[in-house]
Design an enzyme around this catalytic site. Structure first.
Site, PDB file in Angstrom:
ATOM      1  N   ARG A  14      27.669  -8.353 -37.518  1.00 41.71           N
ATOM      2  CA  ARG A  14      28.254  -7.427 -36.530  1.00 41.71           C
ATOM      3  C   ARG A  14      29.127  -8.166 -35.505  1.00 41.71           C
ATOM      4  O   ARG A  14      30.067  -7.589 -34.962  1.00 41.71           O
ATOM      5  CB  ARG A  14      27.127  -6.651 -35.825  1.00 41.71           C
ATOM      6  CG  ARG A  14      27.625  -5.476 -34.965  1.00 41.71           C
ATOM      7  CD  ARG A  14      26.467  -4.596 -34.491  1.00 41.71           C
ATOM      8  NE  ARG A  14      26.917  -3.446 -33.715  1.00 41.71           N
ATOM      9  CZ  ARG A  14      26.793  -3.331 -32.395  1.00 41.71           C
ATOM     10  NH1 ARG A  14      26.234  -4.314 -31.695  1.00 41.71           N
ATOM     11  NH2 ARG A  14      27.228  -2.247 -31.764  1.00 41.71           N
ATOM     12  N   ILE A  50      32.348   0.396 -30.710  1.00 39.52           N
ATOM     13  CA  ILE A  50      31.587   0.122 -31.929  1.00 39.52           C
ATOM     14  C   ILE A  50      30.230   0.780 -31.675  1.00 39.52           C
ATOM     15  O   ILE A  50      29.600   0.541 -30.642  1.00 39.52           O
ATOM     16  CB  ILE A  50      31.476  -1.399 -32.226  1.00 39.52           C
ATOM     17  CG1 ILE A  50      30.642  -1.650 -33.492  1.00 39.52           C
ATOM     18  CG2 ILE A  50      30.967  -2.205 -31.056  1.00 39.52           C
ATOM     19  CD1 ILE A  50      30.681  -3.102 -33.989  1.00 39.52           C
ATOM     20  N   SER A  51      29.807   1.650 -32.585  1.00 41.20           N
ATOM     21  CA  SER A  51      28.609   2.452 -32.347  1.00 41.20           C
ATOM     22  C   SER A  51      27.353   1.597 -32.238  1.00 41.20           C
ATOM     23  O   SER A  51      27.277   0.493 -32.779  1.00 41.20           O
ATOM     24  CB  SER A  51      28.414   3.466 -33.480  1.00 41.20           C
ATOM     25  OG  SER A  51      29.361   4.485 -33.384  1.00 41.20           O
ATOM     26  N   GLN A  52      26.363   2.160 -31.537  1.00 39.50           N
ATOM     27  CA  GLN A  52      25.048   1.539 -31.437  1.00 39.50           C
ATOM     28  C   GLN A  52      24.458   1.408 -32.850  1.00 39.50           C
ATOM     29  O   GLN A  52      24.499   2.368 -33.631  1.00 39.50           O
ATOM     30  CB  GLN A  52      24.176   2.455 -30.577  1.00 39.50           C
ATOM     31  CG  GLN A  52      22.776   1.959 -30.345  1.00 39.50           C
ATOM     32  CD  GLN A  52      21.958   2.975 -29.552  1.00 39.50           C
ATOM     33  OE1 GLN A  52      22.467   3.988 -29.097  1.00 39.50           O
ATOM     34  NE2 GLN A  52      20.672   2.708 -29.408  1.00 39.50           N
ATOM     35  N   PRO A  53      23.910   0.237 -33.198  1.00 36.16           N
ATOM     36  CA  PRO A  53      23.351   0.055 -34.541  1.00 36.16           C
ATOM     37  C   PRO A  53      22.327   1.134 -34.931  1.00 36.16           C
ATOM     38  O   PRO A  53      22.319   1.593 -36.069  1.00 36.16           O
ATOM     39  CB  PRO A  53      22.707  -1.333 -34.465  1.00 36.16           C
ATOM     40  CG  PRO A  53      23.559  -2.054 -33.463  1.00 36.16           C
ATOM     41  CD  PRO A  53      23.916  -1.034 -32.436  1.00 36.16           C
TER      42      PRO A  53
END
Length: 213
Positions: free
Chosen positions: A37, A63-66
Site C-alpha cells: 500500500r 486512498i480508501s481506508q483498508p
C-alpha cells in the site's frame, strides 16, 4: 520503490486489524497482506500507509481506508474470472485488490490527472486491469456489460440506473449512498427487473462526481 520485510510485517498487522473489525474473507485479507500500500502514496507519507485510515492523494481524492476496501471487496463475493466494474479508480489500490482476487477489472476514473497517473503506475507494479477508462462513472461501461459485480468507491447521492442495468442476473452492486455519511448498500439483481437491497451501516467517502457537460 522498495518493499522491505518491515513493510511486509506491517501489512500482515494491517490485515489482522481489518479481520478484527469484521472482514472474514480469507482471499480479501490475503490481498491486503500482499499489496504494498505504501507504493500508492507519496513516499513522504509512507508511515501512514499501514494505518487503517483513508489518506489524501492527488486531485482532492483519497486512498480508501483498508477496512472499507476489505468490506466492499467481501460484499462483492468475487470469483476468479469474474468481470468487475469499478467506479472511481483513484489511487488504484482497490483495483489491485480486485486483480489479486482474480477479477477481470474494468475501471472508470473521472479525474484525468489521476487516471493518467494510476494507469501508468498500476502497469509498473504489475497489476493489469482489463480496461481503464477516463469518463463518467454514473454511466458505467455499457459496451463491456453485463458485469458479475460493480463497486462504487465514492459517495453517490443516488443509485445510478445505468449501473443497475449493467449487472448480470445474480450480479452484485456495492455502493455507498447518501451525502455525508453514506450508507453502504448492496443490490443483488434477482431478475431482469427486480433487485434485492441490503444496507450495512455508515461509511464516509469523497463524493462521486457527475459529468455536467
Amino acid at each position: 520503490m522498495k518493499d522491505t520485510t518491515r513493510h511486509q510485517g506491517k501489512r500482515r498487522q494491517l490485515a489482522k486489524i481489518v479481520e478484527e473489525k469484521g472482514v472474514t474473507d480469507t482471499k480479501v485479507l490475503a490481498a491486503i497482506a500482499k499489496i504494498p500500500r505504501h507504493f500508492f502514496m507519496d513516499s513522504s507519507f509512507e508511515d501512514h500507509a499501514y494505518q487503517d485510515k483513508a489518506f489524501p492523494i492527488a486531485a482532492d481524492q483519497t486512498i480508501s481506508q483498508p477496512y472499507t476496501v476489505g468490506f466492499q471487496s467481501e460484499l462483492l463475493q468475487v470469483k476468479p474470472g469474474d468481470s468487475v466494474l469499478e467506479i472511481g479508480t483513484g489511487s488504484g489500490y482497490q483495483t489491485a485488490v480486485l486483480c489479486e482476487l482474480g477479477a477481470k477489472v474494468y475501471s472508470i476514473e473521472r479525474q484525468q490527472k489521476l487516471y493518467k497517473k494510476t494507469k501508468l503506475f498500476l502497469n509498473k507494479i504489475g497489476y493489469r486491469p482489463k480496461y481503464l477508462s477516463f469518463g463518467d462513472g454514473y454511466k458505467g461501461l455499457p459496451e463491456y456489460a453485463p458485469f458479475d459485480s460493480i463497486v462504487v468507491t465514492a459517495g453517490a447521492p443516488y443509485v445510478p440506473k445505468p449501473l443497475l442495468s449493467q449487472l448480470k442476473i445474480g450480479g452484485r452492486l456495492v455502493i455507498p449512498v447518501g451525502d455525508d455519511p453514506q450508507i453502504m448498500t448492496l443490490f443483488i439483481r434477482t431478475t431482469e427487473l427486480q433487485f434485492e437491497k441490503k444496507e450495512f451501516g455508515e461509511f464516509r467517502f469523497v463524493p462521486l462526481l457527475e459529468d455536467k457537460n
